[in-house]
Design an enzyme around this catalytic site. Structure first.
Site, PDB file in Angstrom:
ATOM      1  N   LYS A 187       0.971  -3.179  11.524  1.00  0.00           N
ATOM      2  CA  LYS A 187       1.021  -4.370  10.690  1.00  0.00           C
ATOM      3  C   LYS A 187       2.139  -5.257  11.196  1.00  0.00           C
ATOM      4  CE  LYS A 187       1.750  -6.022   6.035  1.00  0.00           C
ATOM      5  NZ  LYS A 187       1.751  -5.692   4.606  1.00  0.00           N
ATOM      6  N   LYS A 221      -3.482  -5.291  11.429  1.00  0.00           N
ATOM      7  CA  LYS A 221      -3.390  -6.437  10.537  1.00  0.00           C
ATOM      8  C   LYS A 221      -2.319  -7.399  11.027  1.00  0.00           C
ATOM      9  CE  LYS A 221      -1.937  -7.393   5.878  1.00  0.00           C
ATOM     10  NZ  LYS A 221      -1.333  -6.859   4.693  1.00  0.00           N
TER      11      LYS A 221
HETATM   12  C1  PBG Z   1       2.031  -6.225   1.259  1.00  0.00           C
HETATM   13  C2  PBG Z   1       0.746  -6.760   1.733  1.00  0.00           C
HETATM   14  C3  PBG Z   1       0.611  -8.021   2.327  1.00  0.00           C
HETATM   15  C4  PBG Z   1      -0.753  -8.187   2.567  1.00  0.00           C
HETATM   16  C5  PBG Z   1      -1.411  -7.029   2.140  1.00  0.00           C
HETATM   17  N1  PBG Z   1      -0.465  -6.136   1.624  1.00  0.00           N
HETATM   18  C6  PBG Z   1       1.606  -9.086   2.567  1.00  0.00           C
HETATM   19  C7  PBG Z   1       2.842  -8.853   3.268  1.00  0.00           C
HETATM   20  O1  PBG Z   1       3.041  -7.854   3.937  1.00  0.00           O
HETATM   21  O2  PBG Z   1       3.706  -9.698   3.138  1.00  0.00           O
HETATM   22  C8  PBG Z   1      -1.326  -9.425   3.166  1.00  0.00           C
HETATM   23  C9  PBG Z   1      -2.775  -9.622   3.032  1.00  0.00           C
HETATM   24  C10 PBG Z   1      -3.253 -10.980   3.329  1.00  0.00           C
HETATM   25  O3  PBG Z   1      -2.517 -11.879   3.786  1.00  0.00           O
HETATM   26  O4  PBG Z   1      -4.453 -11.197   3.093  1.00  0.00           O
HETATM   27  N2  PBG Z   1       2.336  -5.052   1.081  1.00  0.00           N
END
Ligand code: PBG
Length: 331
Positions: free
Chosen positions: A202, A256
């Site tokens: 991520k 992601k």
């Molecule tokens: C946080 C989380 C995020 C997303 C999913 N879980 C945001 C982040 O890490 O700041 C983002 C998903 C999206 O942008 O559609 N735990």
């Protein structure tokens, strides 16, 4: 390297593209509703509340979330990923709301399981929706995010989720060692069938902007997440992250954001041969919708194209805000 036969006069690549039947016969990847995970926001109020930065996406009440589960079943969407909107009154420095067995997510899980037991339910394990500072973990006075103390809370959060009916927990926090700690706790507590989908690779991405509005953490976030999320410049590092999470007991891994990181999706799926999901995140969805609303692109066509591209890159499935719309079109 692939060996190609030598070209000879009469080789014409367009021959197989001349008719729909021929194109469909030789198509290498097919998108079906079974490839989609529907990303759904829930809130504690009544009805549906539109998310301004995600046109077509609403926050759903618990009752509406139960209807969405039925809708997923009818459309052949195998699973829903749940994300809670928590108002300022539900946030504190430690994100303690994340550990409450009577909280919004546990209640939504129960209602959705009752409504459509066949639909898989995936929860987000991270503290950001519940912390007043918007970080995925605890926040020390010096501004750092303590790893191991955060992991302890994430384990508790994951246990609350599976206790309330989650089939899959998806830790999205990027703390080190959290997959192993959660897996260990699941074995100890008898949740031996609970699946873990690790957000293994991520990235610290600007594409999460609309999501932070949707869960109410945009205004809250202090600083950035670069000390725990990955640098967009790296992909060898993603392979190390995935290897560790698999060794710690992850059943599936995720990359992601999605489209800008398709090279990572391909490297992960071809290197490890494990179910690799991609998350088409909020900023990707918002880009497509904004351009479509301006008449600059055909939104449905680009939706289908992008989802098919994930499959081509080797994704076993895609988490997307488009799931309902795409499944309707595929249906
Ligand atoms: C946080 C989380 C995020 C997303 C999913 N879980 C945001 C982040 O890490 O700041 C983002 C998903 C999206 O942008 O559609 N735990």
């Amino acid at each position: 390297m692939t060996q190609f036969p030598q070209a000879f006069p009469g080789t014409r690549m367009r021959r197989l593209r001349q008719a729909p039947w021929a194109r469909s016969l030789v198509s290498e990847n097919v998108l079906t509703p079974a490839d989609l995970v529907w990303a759904v926001f829930v809130h504690d109020g009544e009805g549906r509340v539109p998310v301004a930065s995600l046109p077509g996406v609403d926050r759903l009440s618990v009752a509406e979330a139960a209807l969405a589960a039925k809708r997923a079943k009818a459309l052949g969407i195998p699973a829903i990923a749940l994300f809670p909107y928590i108002g300022p009154e539900g946030k504190d420095a430690d994100g303690s709301g994340a550990l409450s067995p009577g909280g919004l997510v546990p209640r939504a899980l129960k209602a959705m399981k009752d409504a459509a037991p066949e639909v898989g339910l995936i929860t987000d394990v991270a503290l950001d929706a519940y912390t007043s500072h918007g970080h995925d973990g605890l926040l020390d006075e010096d501004g750092s995010i303590p790893n191991d103390a955060t992991v302890e809370r994430l384990v508790e959060q994951a246990l609350v989720h599976v206790g309330a009916g989650a089939d899959v927990v998806a830790p999205s926090d990027m703390m080190d060692g959290r997959i192993g700690a959660i897996r260990y706790a699941f074995e100890e507590e008898g949740f031996t069938n609970a699946m873990i989908l690790s957000y293994a690779a991520k990235y610290a991405s600007g594409f999460y902007g609309p999501y932070r509005e949707a869960i109410g953490s945009a205004a809250a976030l202090k600083g950035d997440k670069k000390t725990y999320q990955q640098d967009p410049a790296n992909s060898d590092e993603a392979l190390r992250e995935v290897a560790l999470d698999l060794a710690e007991g992850a059943d599936m891994v995720m990359v992601k954001p999605g489209l800008p990181y398709l090279d990572v999706v391909q490297r992960v799926s071809s290197t490890f041969g494990v179910p690799t999901l991609a998350y088409q995140v909020s900023g990707e969805y918002a880009q497509i919708m904004a351009a479509a609303q301006n008449g600059w692109i055909d939104g449905d066509r680009v939706m289908m194209e992008t989802l098919t591209c994930f499959k081509r890159a080797g994704a076993a499935g895609v988490i997307t805000y488009f799931a309902e719309r795409a499944a309707e079109k595929l249906g």
